[in-house]
Design a protein around this motif. Sequence first.
Motif, PDB file in Angstrom:
ATOM      1  N   PHE A 138       0.819  -1.212   0.000  1.00 11.35           N
ATOM      2  CA  PHE A 138       0.000   0.000   0.000  1.00 11.35           C
ATOM      3  C   PHE A 138       0.856   1.267   0.000  1.00 11.35           C
ATOM      4  O   PHE A 138       0.435   2.313   0.488  1.00 11.35           O
ATOM      5  CB  PHE A 138      -0.970  -0.013   1.182  1.00 11.35           C
ATOM      6  CG  PHE A 138      -1.973  -1.137   1.105  1.00 11.35           C
ATOM      7  CD1 PHE A 138      -2.857  -1.230   0.043  1.00 11.35           C
ATOM      8  CD2 PHE A 138      -2.003  -2.121   2.081  1.00 11.35           C
ATOM      9  CE1 PHE A 138      -3.765  -2.276  -0.040  1.00 11.35           C
ATOM     10  CE2 PHE A 138      -2.910  -3.169   2.008  1.00 11.35           C
ATOM     11  CZ  PHE A 138      -3.801  -3.254   0.943  1.00 11.35           C
ATOM     12  N   GLU A 139       2.059   1.167  -0.555  1.00 17.99           N
ATOM     13  CA  GLU A 139       2.930   2.334  -0.680  1.00 17.99           C
ATOM     14  C   GLU A 139       2.232   3.422  -1.480  1.00 17.99           C
ATOM     15  O   GLU A 139       1.661   3.171  -2.548  1.00 17.99           O
ATOM     16  CB  GLU A 139       4.232   1.936  -1.372  1.00 17.99           C
ATOM     17  CG  GLU A 139       5.232   3.067  -1.498  1.00 17.99           C
ATOM     18  CD  GLU A 139       6.555   2.590  -2.078  1.00 17.99           C
ATOM     19  OE1 GLU A 139       7.526   3.342  -1.994  1.00 17.99           O
ATOM     20  OE2 GLU A 139       6.583   1.459  -2.618  1.00 17.99           O
ATOM     21  N   LEU A 140       2.243   4.651  -0.930  1.00 21.10           N
ATOM     22  CA  LEU A 140       1.650   5.830  -1.553  1.00 21.10           C
ATOM     23  C   LEU A 140       0.137   5.704  -1.756  1.00 21.10           C
ATOM     24  O   LEU A 140      -0.431   6.307  -2.672  1.00 21.10           O
ATOM     25  CB  LEU A 140       2.349   6.152  -2.883  1.00 21.10           C
ATOM     26  CG  LEU A 140       3.798   6.632  -2.748  1.00 21.10           C
ATOM     27  CD1 LEU A 140       4.419   6.873  -4.116  1.00 21.10           C
ATOM     28  CD2 LEU A 140       3.892   7.889  -1.901  1.00 21.10           C
ATOM     29  N   TYR A 141      -0.512   4.946  -0.869  1.00 20.70           N
ATOM     30  CA  TYR A 141      -1.973   4.872  -0.859  1.00 20.70           C
ATOM     31  C   TYR A 141      -2.509   5.883   0.137  1.00 20.70           C
ATOM     32  O   TYR A 141      -2.265   5.751   1.341  1.00 20.70           O
ATOM     33  CB  TYR A 141      -2.446   3.490  -0.428  1.00 20.70           C
ATOM     34  CG  TYR A 141      -2.737   2.510  -1.532  1.00 20.70           C
ATOM     35  CD1 TYR A 141      -4.016   1.994  -1.709  1.00 20.70           C
ATOM     36  CD2 TYR A 141      -1.739   2.075  -2.389  1.00 20.70           C
ATOM     37  CE1 TYR A 141      -4.291   1.072  -2.710  1.00 20.70           C
ATOM     38  CE2 TYR A 141      -1.999   1.159  -3.386  1.00 20.70           C
ATOM     39  CZ  TYR A 141      -3.269   0.664  -3.549  1.00 20.70           C
ATOM     40  OH  TYR A 141      -3.532  -0.245  -4.536  1.00 20.70           O
ATOM     41  N   PRO A 142      -3.252   6.896  -0.291  1.00 17.07           N
ATOM     42  CA  PRO A 142      -3.970   7.723   0.679  1.00 17.07           C
ATOM     43  C   PRO A 142      -4.991   6.858   1.428  1.00 17.07           C
ATOM     44  O   PRO A 142      -5.476   5.851   0.884  1.00 17.07           O
ATOM     45  CB  PRO A 142      -4.679   8.763  -0.201  1.00 17.07           C
ATOM     46  CG  PRO A 142      -3.951   8.739  -1.502  1.00 17.07           C
ATOM     47  CD  PRO A 142      -3.471   7.328  -1.677  1.00 17.07           C
TER      48      PRO A 142
END
Length: 258
Positions: A138-142
């Motif tokens: 979930f890298e760079l998931y708002p």
Amino acid sequence: MTDAVRGSGEAALRRPEGGPGGAPLAVPNALGALWAVRHGQSTANVAFAEAERAGAGAAPLEGRDRDVPLSALGRAQARALGQWLVERAGDLDLVVCSPYVRAGQTWQVMAGYAAGEGAAPLPLLVDERLRDREMGVFELYPPAALLARAPEEAARRDRLGEWFYRPPGGESLADVALRVRGFLADLERAARGRRVLLVAHDAVVVAVRFALAGVGAAAPEDVPPVPNASLSHWQGDGRCLSLRLWGGTAHLERDGTA
């Protein structure tokens, strides 16, 4: 990760207390002083705020978290930190920075401003253990994108709480605290008596506070926000470090970049 600690603004943190055994035992640390700066506002911080307004329509950001740069406001905040650095001339001996772009840019702007004002350069080290919290798949998931695309995972995050939630392939804040504790132990041995500035991320600053709270400190129930470009300060007495300032933004308010 840019959402390693949710929320924004300055807030008091309940001092970690010990468990049934009583108050935490102070951890010996002979640094002269420790300052911790969170990087200035990044382009991902801006995008995450926009994603929150978009709600269900939010999408993950492209690229790698480590490559996210500062926004225009973030650069202005770093210049305000540079003015603070000028005012602290002679009070610091060493800088240790995260390897991530936004942290490196924050220090570059700070140091450039200070040099322009005649301040002597400080020795700089980069340590991988000061990287931001890794969010795995979930890298760079708002948060809004996580809720829309993986609602069960978003529910698990809420159920476990921010301190203990570990995304698949990533780290919990408790994991960050483990590597930061090891870094602080090595730093104390290598830089005893020196006054050190860390330039890193919200998750790292929170982990520093927990690690320095002592043996037996309870995990924080509410993870405190750490404002962009804020300052936290621990003062040494030759035996241990004591917290004197948390998430300070007076330098930003004075400069109009808070």
